[in-house]
Design an enzyme around this catalytic site. Structure first.
Site, mmCIF file in Angstrom:
data_model
loop_
_atom_site.group_PDB
_atom_site.id
_atom_site.type_symbol
_atom_site.label_atom_id
_atom_site.label_comp_id
_atom_site.label_asym_id
_atom_site.label_seq_id
_atom_site.Cartn_x
_atom_site.Cartn_y
_atom_site.Cartn_z
ATOM 1 C CD GLU A 792 38.850 -2.628 -40.486
ATOM 2 O OE1 GLU A 792 39.605 -2.776 -40.417
ATOM 3 O OE2 GLU A 792 37.387 -3.784 -40.554
ATOM 4 C CB THR A 799 40.641 -9.028 -49.122
ATOM 5 O OG1 THR A 799 39.963 -8.878 -47.761
ATOM 6 C CG2 THR A 799 39.969 -10.409 -49.789
ATOM 7 C CB ILE A 893 12.391 -22.809 -43.691
ATOM 8 C CG1 ILE A 893 11.966 -24.169 -43.033
ATOM 9 C CG2 ILE A 893 12.892 -22.313 -42.385
ATOM 10 C CD1 ILE A 893 13.859 -24.707 -42.315
ATOM 11 C CE LYS A 926 18.627 -12.252 -38.611
ATOM 12 N NZ LYS A 926 17.943 -13.378 -39.204
ATOM 13 C CE LYS A 957 57.656 -8.131 -50.200
ATOM 14 N NZ LYS A 957 58.648 -8.268 -51.013
ATOM 15 C CG ASP A 1002 19.922 -10.752 -42.075
ATOM 16 O OD1 ASP A 1002 20.155 -9.692 -41.552
ATOM 17 O OD2 ASP A 1002 19.000 -11.486 -41.682
ATOM 18 C CB ALA A 1097 55.048 -1.597 -40.641
ATOM 19 C CG HIS A 1098 49.947 1.420 -38.084
ATOM 20 N ND1 HIS A 1098 48.817 1.359 -38.430
ATOM 21 C CD2 HIS A 1098 49.737 2.819 -37.044
ATOM 22 C CE1 HIS A 1098 47.966 3.117 -38.889
ATOM 23 N NE2 HIS A 1098 48.063 2.904 -37.149
ATOM 24 N NE ARG A 1103 49.529 5.646 -48.203
ATOM 25 C CZ ARG A 1103 49.676 5.230 -49.487
ATOM 26 N NH1 ARG A 1103 48.257 5.525 -50.478
ATOM 27 N NH2 ARG A 1103 50.407 4.501 -50.289
#
EC number: 1.1.1.34
Length: 1130
Positions: A792, A799, A893, A926, A957, A1002, A1097-1098, A1103
């Site tokens: 992605e 981050t 375990i 899970k 911003k 995992d 903005a997008h 690009r």
């Protein structure tokens, strides 16, 4: 400059500064490195030689002291040994030449007393004569004094303990030439107070006349009793202030020993390093004592007992501790850099020792030189009373201590590092095996994590000093080393009695050492002050020059006259029981010479047994000496991709895999397969066998493995290649899988040995995944680059922007609130009553303790923390929560759960219980579940950061109030409206999944690991943001963490493998890093959403001309942030 002349103990920390080493420092350091390098190359040789030299020295000490008294006992035969009684005497002169003052003179043998009134003054002490249960001591008139002896009683001198002692005393003075006759006459004094009429009566027996009646055992006991008596006499005649000072000195010395052990414990050694430091100090003392006595400097036990405690306290053990800390630090640094260095620059154990000596060697030598110089000045001074002699001895002790520090002790440190490496290897391998990984893969992973790197071989052996040993040999190696040293010395000590006394002449080097144990000269004024006063008055009145020899006090003991039994003892022969023979032999009463002792059958067998043990021990030690650490000469090679398993260095025969080679018939190929020579077949032949079902697809790796033909890496890679062709050519699927054989899916240059049996089956290749790093991000004061594997776009960039804002506010702070993996089995019972009874029993103290003991017995790491039960009809669900060290711990375990349930069913009265499933979804694994959200699973972490308001505006911003409102409306209310469980966040799953993929976790456990609630509030104009994640399930060993790429990322974070000292710390630190990374991602995305211009903005800054994937809030948020940044820059 002046500061450098002060020892390390007296220098402040600020005085140490890093400067360019001078010429002298370089030269000294080079010599030290050369000496330690030669010692460490042959560690066993070094230790054995030094230990044997020290053994020889102290054997000489004991041979001239303890066993001399044992040998001499056979010559006493009930007679008084006058020379022995006179040892320790002091001569005092009184006359006009001394101005009528007592003057202490040298020994009796070196003086001529012709024409002088030479007197002897002796004191008799009758032990326990004043106690109620004992007889009364004889009066002076009751002594059997010969008629030709002119012994006169004089007042005796009381000692410090006289007021409460049960001993009484008599003192006599007589001409010195009458001493032998007088002492022989009074060796036995009748007990006039005895009421015994019949049989033998007790007598007061002089201590020197008791030896031979007791055989060898009695002689040794006599020596011990004499030593104890001398010590007591010394205490009795000492001043109170002297006793207090010496007591404080010995207490301080023992506190120094305790401090040494605590210091070494803090460095990671509970006992052995501190013990070897003490051994090194004892060896230095023995060598120094040997040299000092050989040079003619008189040393006695009293001087040693008074001076050594203060020498130990003053010098201390700081230098070995400093060297140990430097070596262990250098080893840790080299181990940390080992993963980043190429194979040609890998550091070894010796390099760590050399680095430590380079850093601290010169300073240690400088301190030794200063201390030795001070002691030399003390030895050269004119101070009397033993100071000069002790300073001379102490200087030699420090010299040998310095030599042994860089030879003997550096060798010990070399062995310590080797043992530490073996312990890390075994611990990691066992942890992987407990987590369900096969022994072979676990051994490969542990070998690839070794420092220094060793060749990985398919065996259960490990390397020590360059030799392969079983892991169980480590403890045996330590025991044999210590036990062997003890055994050699026991044999040395035990064989001393068999040596002829004339053998001492053959060891001139040790001839003076035995004088150390000679009786210490007494203080005449403390022993016989009152008697000397009486003699003084008489000599002064007669104006007669007088010399008085003050004899040490002679003790008497009330017993039966043992001297009469001496003759009977002499007549005993070897015809009596073997025990008496052996004791007599040890005492030396029967042995006239070594040759005669060998003739005796019992003694000869004992000597043969000792010799056999010695040969076996020497064979082991010197066989072990061939394990010397030798550095391999590594030629420089061009940089190339590093492969952890180095088996490819072995050259293998070439096999013909040319497809144009005529194919073998099917029968021939099957014959090769049955003979387990399938690896010699061509690829096409193997594909044909697989398509015909002769080789199962899952068994290709095992079939290809042939260590004589190719390495395991090559064999497994070939198996992957063949499997791809088999999948592509399988008739049932060839229409859609036909392109796989020649597809762009890579399969070469991958270490499949780590995959086989651990991570994946039916492998046809590997999937490259883009890997980026976000940050750096400061977490609890330490900066990290966060590895993130994702497809992605702009996730890593988003981050990183959050990390930048967090760093501007001082970094993230994390708190670990829980650590425990869970497993929830389901068990069934015939009736509800039985199920309820089982629930009550498990919840009770008895049930909990029994299940905990059974569970903990299955692993060294798994420790049961908590049990939670739930009842649904006749089904009982039990949630086990346990620590699992640095492993994620599901397999670990599960074994513990099986064991606990087995014990419950077979030993606790629940034999009607049926285990439905070891995992009853009460874990819960899970799957999103409220129990994980409430009780936690794995690591529970809370991460927080405070972002200044100006940073929110300039970097993010956005505005603090806008962020708080957005978080409340979106993450809290919005998620509640959707009925979310643990989903009160913006996109925690994005970051968790990316980090999991990068670090070998995992990915399926992202479901519960991403459970997170994000909170924000305005704190005085600043943004306070926190994420709470109660179920982060991570590990740093086992699973995908053993793969090379993933383990490299763990290495980059500093959490690879098991923590060396506190298992579990690495996994807990990884959980903190994950939570802090989620915090950064949440901050960045929420800031972009709060900006309010996402769509514009997008669209403006996208690009990609053509849409390649659906845009996400993250891409839009980061694009908006970029747009705002570009706009502001314009």
């Amino acid at each position: 400059m002046a500061t450098s002349l002060i020892t390390r103990k007296l220098r402040s920390a600020e005085a140490t500064n890093d400067v360019e080493p001078g010429w002298l420092k370089r030269q000294v350091t080079g010599v030290l490195q050369s000496i330690s390098s030669h010692a460490c190359q042959h560690p066993i040789h070094t230790i054995v030689v030094i230990a044997l030299l020290a053994s020889t020295t102290y054997v000489g000490l004991l041979e001239g002291s303890l066993f001399d008294s044992v040998r001499n006992s056979r010559n006493i035969a009930g007679q008084v040994d006058v020379d022995t009684l006179l040892q320790g005497s002091r001569n005092l002169r009184l006359g006009e030449s001394t101005s009528w003052k007592w003057q202490v003179e040298d020994s009796l043998a070196s003086q001529d007393y012709t024409g002088v009134n030479h007197l002897a003054l002796t004191t008799f002490i009758f032990s326990d004569s004043l106690s109620k249960s004992s007889s009364i001591a004889p009066a002076a008139t009751e002594l059997p004094i010969p008629s030709n002896a002119s012994a006169q009683p004089v007042p005796f001198t009381p000692n410090l303990f006289s007021p409460f002692s049960h001993d009484s005393s008599l003192a006599f003075t007589l001409p010195f030439d009458q001493v032998p006759q007088f002492l022989k006459a009074v060796q036995e004094i009748p007990d006039t107070s005895s009421d015994e009429d019949d049989g033998e009566q007790k007598k007061w027996i002089m201590r020197a006349a008791r030896g031979s009646a007791y055989g060898s055992g009695g002689a040794i006991k006599l020596w011990l009793a004499d030593a104890w008596g001398s010590f007591v006499d010394l205490i009795k005649h000492a001043e109170t202030i002297d006793i207090v000072i010496m007591t404080l000195g010995y207490l301080s010395m023992h506190l120094s020993f305790v401090s040494l052990f605590f210091s070494m414990r803090r460095l990671g050694s509970n006992f052995w390093l501190a013990a070897t430091v003490l051994f090194s100090g004892v060896f230095a003392f023995l060598f120094g004592l040997l040299v000092t006595t050989k040079l003619g400097v008189p040393i006695n036990v009293l001087l040693l007992s008074e001076g050594l405690p203060f020498l130990v306290v003053t010098i201390g053990f700081e230098k070995p501790i400093i060297l140990t800390r430097a070596v262990l630090t250098a080893a840790a640094d080299n181990r940390g850099r080992a993963g980043q260095a190429s194979s040609s620059t890998t550091k070894s154990i010796q390099d760590s020792i050399q680095t430590a000596i380079k850093e601290q060697g010169f300073e240690i030598i400088r301190d030794y030189c200063i201390e030795i110089a001070i002691l030399i000045a003390g030895a050269a001074s004119g101070v009397q009373g033993g100071l000069r002699q002790f300073c001379f001895l102490a200087a030699w002790i420090l010299f040998f201590d310095c030599v042994l520090l860089f030879t003997f002790y550096t060798t010990i440190l070399c062995i310590k590092l080797e043992i530490n490496r073996i312990k890390r290897h075994i611990t990691l391998r066992k942890a992987l095996e407990e987590d369900g990984i096969t022994h072979r893969v676990a051994e490969n992973v542990a070998s690839s994590n070794d420092w220094p790197l060793t060749e990985s071989e398919s065996s259960n052996k490990t390397s020590i000093f360059g030799r392969k040993l079983r892991s169980s040999s480590v403890r045996r190696f330590k025991i044999l080393m210590v036990g062997g040293f003890v055994l050699v010395n026991v044999v040395n000590l035990s064989t001393i009695p068999f040596r002829d006394s004339s053998q001492g002449a053959g060891l001139p080097l040790l001839s003076r050492v035995s004088n150390v144990f000679a009786p210490t000269p007494i203080d005449p004024f403390k022993v016989a002050e009152n008697g000397l006063d009486s003699i003084y008055v008489s000599a002064k009145s007669q104006m007669m020059e007088t010399v008085v020899t003050v004899i040490p006090p002679i003790k008497y003991k009330l017993e039966y006259p043992s001297v009469y039994y001496a003759a009977l003892g002499e007549s005993r022969t070897f015809d009596i029981e073997y025990t008496d023979q052996f004791l007599d032999a040890v005492g030396g009463r029967v042995i006239e010479s070594l040759l005669k002792s060998i003739e005796d059958p019992i003694i000869s067998k004992w000597i043969i047994a000792a010799l056999t043990l010695s040969i076996i021990l020497n064979g082991y030690l010197f066989n072990a000496a061939r394990w010397s650490i030798k550095e391999p000469e590594v030629a420089p090679v061009p940089a190339a991709p590093t492969v952890a398993v180095v088996e490819a260095k072995k050259e293998y025969p070439k096999i013909d895999l040319n497809p144009d080679t005529p194919k073998r018939s099917l029968e021939e190929c099957e014959a090769f397969l049955k003979e387990k020579r399938a690896a010699y077949l061509s690829d096409e032949e193997l594909i044909e066998l697989s398509l015909r079902g002769k080789i199962p697809g899952y068994a290709l790796e095992k079939t290809m493995e042939n260590e004589d033909l190719m390495s395991r890496v090559d064999a497994f890679t070939r198996a992957v290649k063949i499997r791809r062709a088999v999948v592509a050519r399988t008739p049932a699927t060839s229409a859609i899988t036909g392109s796989l054989e020649c597809s762009k899916l890579p399969y070469k240059d991958y270490n499949y040995t780590l995959v086989h049996g651990a991570c994946c089956e039916n492998v046809i290749g590997y999937l490259p995944l883009p890997l980026g790093v976000a940050g750096p991000l400061t977490i609890d004061g330490q900066s990290y680059f966060i590895p993130m594997a994702t497809t992605e776009g702009v996730l890593v960039a988003s981050t990183s922007r959050g990390a930048k804002a967090i760093n501007a506010g001082g970094g993230a702070v994390t708190v670990l609130t829980g650590d425990g993996m869970t497993r929830g089995p389901c068990v069934g019972f015939p009736t509800l009553a039985r199920a309820a009874a089982a629930k009550v029993w498990i919840d009770s103290e008895e049930g909990r303790s029994i299940l905990t003991a059974a569970f903990n017995s299955t692993s060294r790491f798994a420790r049961l923390q908590h049990l939670k039960t739930a009842l649904a009809g006749t089904y009982l669900y039990i949630r086990f929560k346990t620590t699992t060290g640095d492993a994620m711990g599901m397999n670990m375990i599960s074994k513990g759960v099986e064991k606990a349930l087995h014990v419950m069913a077979t030993e606790c009265g629940f034999d009607d219980m049926a285990t439905i499933s070891v995992s009853g979804n009460f874990c819960t694994d899970k799957k999103a579940a409220a129990i994980n959200w409430i009780d936690g699973r794995g690591k529970s972490v809370v991460a927080e950061a405070i972002i200044p308001g100006d940073v929110v505006r300039s970097v993010l911003k956005s505005d603090v109030n806008a962020l708080v409102e957005l978080n409340t409306s979106k993450n809290l209310i919005g998620s509640a409206m959707a009925g979310s469980v643990g989903g009160f966040n913006a996109h925690a799953s994005n970051i968790v999944t990316a980090v999991f993929l990068a670090t070998g976790q995992d990915p399926a456990q992202n479901v519960e690991s991403s459970s997170c609630i994000t909170t924000m509030r305005n704190l005085n104009g600043n943004l306070q943001i926190a994420v709470s994640m109660p179920s982060i399930e991570v590990g740093t060993i086992g699973g995908g963490t053993i793969l090379e790429a993933q383990s490299a990322m763990l290495d980059m974070l500093g959490v690879r493998g098991s923590h060396p000292t506190n298992p579990g710390d690495n996994a807990r630190q990884l959980a903190r890093i994950v939570a802090a990374a989620v915090l950064a991602g949440e901050l960045s995305l929420c800031s972009a959403l709060a900006a309010g211009h996402l769509v514009r903005a997008h669209m403006a800054h996208n690009r990609s001309a053509a849409t390649t994937r659906t845009s996400t809030p993250v891409s839009a948020a980061v694009s908006a942030a970029r747009g705002l940044t570009m706009s502001s820059s314009e």
